[in-house]
Design a protein around this motif. Structure first.
Motif, short mmCIF file in Angstrom:
data_model
loop_
_atom_site.label_atom_id
_atom_site.label_comp_id
_atom_site.label_asym_id
_atom_site.label_seq_id
_atom_site.Cartn_x
_atom_site.Cartn_y
_atom_site.Cartn_z
N GLU A 11 -5.15 4.25 18.96
CA GLU A 11 -4.32 3.06 19.14
C GLU A 11 -3.07 3.39 19.95
OE1 GLU A 11 -3.41 1.30 15.40
OE2 GLU A 11 -5.46 1.50 14.70
N ASP A 12 -2.59 2.39 20.65
CA ASP A 12 -1.34 2.52 21.40
C ASP A 12 -0.20 2.10 20.46
OD1 ASP A 12 0.39 2.96 23.53
OD2 ASP A 12 0.24 0.89 24.21
N ASP A 13 0.19 3.02 19.61
CA ASP A 13 1.19 2.74 18.59
C ASP A 13 2.11 3.95 18.45
OD1 ASP A 13 2.48 1.29 16.64
OD2 ASP A 13 0.71 1.01 15.38
N THR A 14 3.17 3.81 17.68
CA THR A 14 4.07 4.94 17.48
C THR A 14 3.39 5.99 16.59
OG1 THR A 14 5.09 4.04 15.48
CG2 THR A 14 6.08 3.43 17.62
N ARG A 15 3.86 7.21 16.70
CA ARG A 15 3.31 8.30 15.88
C ARG A 15 3.49 7.99 14.39
NH1 ARG A 15 5.32 14.09 14.56
NH2 ARG A 15 3.37 15.20 14.31
N THR A 16 4.62 7.45 14.03
CA THR A 16 4.90 7.12 12.63
C THR A 16 3.90 6.09 12.10
OG1 THR A 16 7.24 7.58 12.95
CG2 THR A 16 6.65 6.26 11.03
N HIS A 17 3.63 5.05 12.87
CA HIS A 17 2.67 4.03 12.44
C HIS A 17 1.27 4.63 12.33
CE1 HIS A 17 5.52 0.67 13.89
NE2 HIS A 17 5.59 0.80 12.58
N LYS A 18 0.91 5.53 13.22
CA LYS A 18 -0.40 6.18 13.14
C LYS A 18 -0.51 7.03 11.88
CE LYS A 18 -1.23 6.51 18.12
NZ LYS A 18 -1.46 7.45 19.24
N ILE A 19 0.56 7.73 11.52
CA ILE A 19 0.56 8.56 10.32
C ILE A 19 0.41 7.71 9.07
CG2 ILE A 19 2.04 10.04 8.89
CD1 ILE A 19 3.15 11.10 11.67
#
Length: 74
Positions: A11-19
Motif C-alpha cells: 500500500e501507498d501509506d505511511t510506515r506507521t500505518h503499515k505497522i
C-alpha cells in the motif's frame, strides 16, 4: 516458536500505518486482542524496528511468552 506470519504491505501509506495494519492482521489471524504499546515497546521499535509484546501488553491472558513484531525491508 509456536506460530509465525509474514505480512506484506504494498500500500501507498505511511510506515506507521503499515505497522499498525500488519499488527492488526496478525492479531486477527492468531485470534488475539491487540496489544498495548508501552513506552518500552515504542523505544525498542524505534531503535531496532522490532519489539516484543508480553503479557503486560495484553488485556486478556495469553498462552505464550511473547508476540514479536519485526519490520523486514527489501
Amino acid at each position: 516458536m509456536i506460530r509465525d506470519l509474514v505480512v506484506c504491505s504494498e500500500e501507498d501509506d505511511t510506515r506507521t500505518h503499515k505497522i499498525f495494519g500488519a499488527l492488526e492482521q496478525a492479531c486477527y489471524e492468531f485470534d488475539l486482542s491487540r496489544p498495548i504499546w508501552l513506552d518500552a515497546n515504542i523505544n525498542e521499535f524505534k531503535r531496532h524496528a522490532k519489539t516484543r509484546f508480553g503479557s503486560d501488553n495484553f488485556v486478556d491472558a495469553i498462552e505464550f511468552d511473547y508476540l514479536e513484531m519485526q519490520v523486514i525491508e527489501e
